[in-house]
Design a protein around this motif. Structure first.
Motif, PDB file in Angstrom:
ATOM      1  N   ARG A 144       0.850  -1.184   0.000  1.00  0.00           N
ATOM      2  CA  ARG A 144       0.000   0.000   0.000  1.00  0.00           C
ATOM      3  C   ARG A 144       0.887   1.236   0.000  1.00  0.00           C
ATOM      4  NH1 ARG A 144      -4.994   2.098   1.302  1.00  0.00           N
ATOM      5  NH2 ARG A 144      -4.980   4.064   2.486  1.00  0.00           N
ATOM      6  N   PRO A 145       0.552   2.238  -0.807  1.00  0.00           N
ATOM      7  CA  PRO A 145       1.338   3.481  -0.771  1.00  0.00           C
ATOM      8  C   PRO A 145       1.330   4.090   0.628  1.00  0.00           C
ATOM      9  CG  PRO A 145      -0.095   3.451  -2.700  1.00  0.00           C
ATOM     10  CD  PRO A 145      -0.498   2.278  -1.840  1.00  0.00           C
ATOM     11  N   SER A 146       2.395   4.819   0.935  1.00  0.00           N
ATOM     12  CA  SER A 146       2.503   5.483   2.229  1.00  0.00           C
ATOM     13  C   SER A 146       3.056   6.889   2.003  1.00  0.00           C
ATOM     14  CB  SER A 146       3.439   4.693   3.152  1.00  0.00           C
ATOM     15  OG  SER A 146       4.794   5.017   2.887  1.00  0.00           O
ATOM     16  N   PRO A 147       3.032   7.744   3.030  1.00  0.00           N
ATOM     17  CA  PRO A 147       3.622   9.077   2.877  1.00  0.00           C
ATOM     18  C   PRO A 147       5.120   9.051   2.600  1.00  0.00           C
ATOM     19  CG  PRO A 147       2.139   9.020   4.758  1.00  0.00           C
ATOM     20  CD  PRO A 147       2.336   7.594   4.326  1.00  0.00           C
ATOM     21  N   GLY A 148       5.752   7.872   2.731  1.00  0.00           N
ATOM     22  CA  GLY A 148       7.186   7.782   2.462  1.00  0.00           C
ATOM     23  C   GLY A 148       7.562   8.165   1.046  1.00  0.00           C
ATOM     24  N   VAL A 149       6.666   7.929   0.107  1.00  0.00           N
ATOM     25  CA  VAL A 149       6.859   8.387  -1.274  1.00  0.00           C
ATOM     26  C   VAL A 149       5.590   9.123  -1.681  1.00  0.00           C
ATOM     27  CG1 VAL A 149       7.388   7.783  -3.659  1.00  0.00           C
ATOM     28  CG2 VAL A 149       8.331   6.400  -1.802  1.00  0.00           C
ATOM     29  N   SER A 150       5.739  10.362  -2.049  1.00  0.00           N
ATOM     30  CA  SER A 150       4.614  11.176  -2.473  1.00  0.00           C
ATOM     31  C   SER A 150       4.949  11.818  -3.817  1.00  0.00           C
ATOM     32  CB  SER A 150       4.308  12.269  -1.433  1.00  0.00           C
ATOM     33  OG  SER A 150       5.440  13.104  -1.240  1.00  0.00           O
ATOM     34  N   PHE A 151       3.979  12.511  -4.372  1.00  0.00           N
ATOM     35  CA  PHE A 151       4.201  13.261  -5.609  1.00  0.00           C
ATOM     36  C   PHE A 151       4.061  14.748  -5.307  1.00  0.00           C
ATOM     37  CE2 PHE A 151       2.858   9.099  -7.165  1.00  0.00           C
ATOM     38  CZ  PHE A 151       3.885   8.829  -8.052  1.00  0.00           C
ATOM     39  N   MET A 152       5.128  15.486  -5.572  1.00  0.00           N
ATOM     40  CA  MET A 152       5.119  16.927  -5.397  1.00  0.00           C
ATOM     41  C   MET A 152       4.609  17.573  -6.680  1.00  0.00           C
ATOM     42  SD  MET A 152       8.318  19.383  -4.392  1.00  0.00           S
ATOM     43  CE  MET A 152       8.510  18.519  -2.837  1.00  0.00           C
ATOM     44  N   LEU A 153       3.611  18.433  -6.551  1.00  0.00           N
ATOM     45  CA  LEU A 153       3.039  19.138  -7.694  1.00  0.00           C
ATOM     46  C   LEU A 153       3.413  20.610  -7.570  1.00  0.00           C
ATOM     47  CD1 LEU A 153      -0.538  17.542  -7.730  1.00  0.00           C
ATOM     48  CD2 LEU A 153       1.478  16.823  -9.036  1.00  0.00           C
ATOM     49  N   ASN A 154       4.177  21.105  -8.536  1.00  0.00           N
ATOM     50  CA  ASN A 154       4.634  22.488  -8.531  1.00  0.00           C
ATOM     51  C   ASN A 154       3.705  23.346  -9.394  1.00  0.00           C
ATOM     52  OD1 ASN A 154       7.082  22.286  -6.917  1.00  0.00           O
ATOM     53  ND2 ASN A 154       7.914  21.072  -8.602  1.00  0.00           N
ATOM     54  N   PHE A 155       2.849  24.107  -8.741  1.00  0.00           N
ATOM     55  CA  PHE A 155       1.939  24.992  -9.471  1.00  0.00           C
ATOM     56  C   PHE A 155       2.667  26.312  -9.714  1.00  0.00           C
ATOM     57  CE2 PHE A 155      -0.795  21.752  -7.838  1.00  0.00           C
ATOM     58  CZ  PHE A 155      -1.800  21.635  -8.780  1.00  0.00           C
ATOM     59  N   ASP A 156       3.509  26.273 -10.718  1.00  0.00           N
ATOM     60  CA  ASP A 156       4.343  27.409 -11.113  1.00  0.00           C
ATOM     61  C   ASP A 156       3.578  28.220 -12.152  1.00  0.00           C
ATOM     62  OD1 ASP A 156       6.290  29.073 -12.324  1.00  0.00           O
ATOM     63  OD2 ASP A 156       7.884  27.638 -11.913  1.00  0.00           O
ATOM     64  N   PRO A 157       3.409  29.533 -11.952  1.00  0.00           N
ATOM     65  CA  PRO A 157       2.713  30.343 -12.961  1.00  0.00           C
ATOM     66  C   PRO A 157       3.264  30.165 -14.374  1.00  0.00           C
ATOM     67  CG  PRO A 157       3.032  31.621 -10.969  1.00  0.00           C
ATOM     68  CD  PRO A 157       3.779  30.325 -10.766  1.00  0.00           C
ATOM     69  N   ARG A 158       4.535  29.764 -14.481  1.00  0.00           N
ATOM     70  CA  ARG A 158       5.113  29.548 -15.814  1.00  0.00           C
ATOM     71  C   ARG A 158       4.394  28.435 -16.566  1.00  0.00           C
ATOM     72  NH1 ARG A 158      11.252  30.086 -13.495  1.00  0.00           N
ATOM     73  NH2 ARG A 158      10.196  29.093 -11.727  1.00  0.00           N
ATOM     74  N   PHE A 159       3.718  27.517 -15.861  1.00  0.00           N
ATOM     75  CA  PHE A 159       2.939  26.460 -16.508  1.00  0.00           C
ATOM     76  C   PHE A 159       1.515  26.920 -16.840  1.00  0.00           C
ATOM     77  CE2 PHE A 159       5.615  23.577 -13.600  1.00  0.00           C
ATOM     78  CZ  PHE A 159       6.629  23.486 -14.540  1.00  0.00           C
ATOM     79  N   PHE A 160       1.151  28.129 -16.375  1.00  0.00           N
ATOM     80  CA  PHE A 160      -0.217  28.610 -16.525  1.00  0.00           C
ATOM     81  C   PHE A 160      -0.222  30.003 -17.157  1.00  0.00           C
ATOM     82  CE2 PHE A 160      -0.131  25.513 -13.131  1.00  0.00           C
ATOM     83  CZ  PHE A 160      -1.225  24.708 -13.403  1.00  0.00           C
ATOM     84  N   ASP A 161       0.489  30.098 -18.288  1.00  0.00           N
ATOM     85  CA  ASP A 161       0.538  31.348 -19.066  1.00  0.00           C
ATOM     86  C   ASP A 161       1.078  32.508 -18.252  1.00  0.00           C
ATOM     87  OD1 ASP A 161      -0.732  29.976 -21.221  1.00  0.00           O
ATOM     88  OD2 ASP A 161      -2.688  30.347 -20.301  1.00  0.00           O
ATOM     89  N   GLY A 162       1.919  32.205 -17.255  1.00  0.00           N
ATOM     90  CA  GLY A 162       2.506  33.258 -16.442  1.00  0.00           C
ATOM     91  C   GLY A 162       1.541  33.896 -15.461  1.00  0.00           C
ATOM     92  N   ASP A 163       0.379  33.300 -15.283  1.00  0.00           N
ATOM     93  CA  ASP A 163      -0.692  33.882 -14.476  1.00  0.00           C
ATOM     94  C   ASP A 163      -0.698  33.235 -13.085  1.00  0.00           C
ATOM     95  OD1 ASP A 163      -3.140  34.612 -13.308  1.00  0.00           O
ATOM     96  OD2 ASP A 163      -4.136  34.771 -15.240  1.00  0.00           O
ATOM     97  N   ALA A 164      -0.299  33.980 -12.045  1.00  0.00           N
ATOM     98  CA  ALA A 164      -0.236  33.435 -10.685  1.00  0.00           C
ATOM     99  C   ALA A 164      -1.624  33.058 -10.173  1.00  0.00           C
ATOM    100  CB  ALA A 164       0.422  34.444  -9.752  1.00  0.00           C
ATOM    101  N   ASP A 165      -2.623  33.879 -10.473  1.00  0.00           N
ATOM    102  CA  ASP A 165      -3.978  33.573 -10.012  1.00  0.00           C
ATOM    103  C   ASP A 165      -4.494  32.282 -10.649  1.00  0.00           C
ATOM    104  OD1 ASP A 165      -4.081  35.803  -8.393  1.00  0.00           O
ATOM    105  OD2 ASP A 165      -5.021  37.070  -9.919  1.00  0.00           O
ATOM    106  N   LYS A 166      -4.154  32.076 -11.913  1.00  0.00           N
ATOM    107  CA  LYS A 166      -4.564  30.852 -12.603  1.00  0.00           C
ATOM    108  C   LYS A 166      -3.896  29.631 -11.974  1.00  0.00           C
ATOM    109  CE  LYS A 166      -5.059  29.165 -17.382  1.00  0.00           C
ATOM    110  NZ  LYS A 166      -4.746  29.482 -18.806  1.00  0.00           N
TER     111      LYS A 166
END
Length: 307
Positions: free
Chosen positions: A78-100
């Motif tokens: 079973r998965p555990s917190p020992g390995v997780s996936f970090m998601l980087n919500f960088d405005p550069r991935f969203f047309d440079g829009d921080a609010d987006k």
């Protein structure tokens, strides 16, 4: 070709999990797709696998160009917190829009939290203006960061390893080991940022890594020593390495395998307890050979000539 592919162990749920992740990440506007990669044979399965006859073995989920494989199997892991996936919500991935970027982060958080478990509530922390850690309804852990667009760029998805138990305070050692291992084989690898604990925190000693990251080729991984005081271990998620030939399989296997009883069908555990799958890059092609599945089930290290 993505050299290292995270594999997530699913308890008879790989297909519905893949559909769920596709629904979640579609809310971000980033590209996402799912494909059933392989199926169990209809016949000649060992008793413990007969219930899976004809069902998917693996389902690939591609999110923003990053591939994660879901393994359809039983409840052995079973998965555990020992390995997780970090998601980087960088405005550069969203047309440079921080609010987006922040809006996309909040949508993903809401969907993961709805039937999941919040481990660190979404909010402002000293290290990030908007961050949260959540375990989804399938037991997979995700860390959601709003990333400063002025900081060093990182991919949208980064597997994250948290070192505790027998591996407590060995995150820096592990990063240097993985980097030296893959640099030796021509992949290009380097340690990136490192931030140590300033004082003892939980079971983590001052000077251990509160956060760090490293690169293998163009893939990034984050690492930390667990400061929560609770041990989790690296359960349920492995990293699959696609090898060019038998020589590369042999080199990596000899350098990494540290738990003989864990060796099975290309799986191994390294000296830190992290699970890896060392496989030929053309495994899909090899599995089309007569009785390939039965041959693989008899192997520890995979030998291409024996398929």
């Amino acid at each position: 070709m993505q050299k290292l592919i995270p594999n997530v162990w699913c308890n008879r749920s790989a297909e519905p999990a893949s559909q769920y992740y596709e629904e979640v990440f579609q809310t971000t506007g980033l590209p996402v797709s799912t494909v059933i990669e392989a199926r169990y044979p209809e016949t000649d399965l060992p008793d413990f696998q007969k219930e899976f006859a004809g069902q998917p073995v693996t389902v690939n989920v591609e999110i923003a160009g990053y591939l994660i494989t879901l393994i359809n199997a039983g409840d052995e892991f079973r998965p555990s917190p020992g390995v997780s996936f970090m998601l980087n919500f960088d405005p550069r991935f969203f047309d440079g829009d921080a609010d987006k970027a922040k809006s996309a982060l909040k949508k993903v958080w809401e969907m993961f939290s709805e039937e999941g478990k919040e481990l660190m509530p979404l909010g402002e922390y000293p290290f990030c203006p908007l961050y949260g850690w959540v375990e989804d309804k399938f037991g997979v852990n995700w860390q959601l960061f709003f990333k400063d667009p002025e900081s060093d760029p990182r991919p949208f998805i980064m597997p994250s390893m948290m070192f505790d138990g027998p591996a407590q305070d060995r995150a820096q050692e592990a990063a240097e080991f993985y980097v030296s291992l893959f640099a030796e084989y021509g992949e290009g690898a380097a340690v990136g940022t490192t931030f140590p604990y300033s004082e003892d925190t939980g079971k983590a000693a001052a000077g251990a890594l509160a956060y760090g990251d490293f690169r293998i080729g163009d893939q990034w991984f984050s690492i930390m020593d667990n400061g929560s005081g609770q041990d989790h271990g690296f359960g349920g998620i492995s990293l699959l390495i696609q090898c060019e030939d038998q020589a590369e399989i042999d080199r990596l296997w000899d350098a990494m395998s540290a738990v003989p009883e864990a060796e099975q069908c290309g799986w191994l555990k390294d000296k830190f307890g992290m699970a890896w799958q060392v496989v030929p890059a053309n495994l899909e092609e090899l599995m089309e050979r007569p009785d390939a599945f039965q041959h693989m089930m008899q192997m520890k290290k995979l030998v291409i000539a024996d398929f």
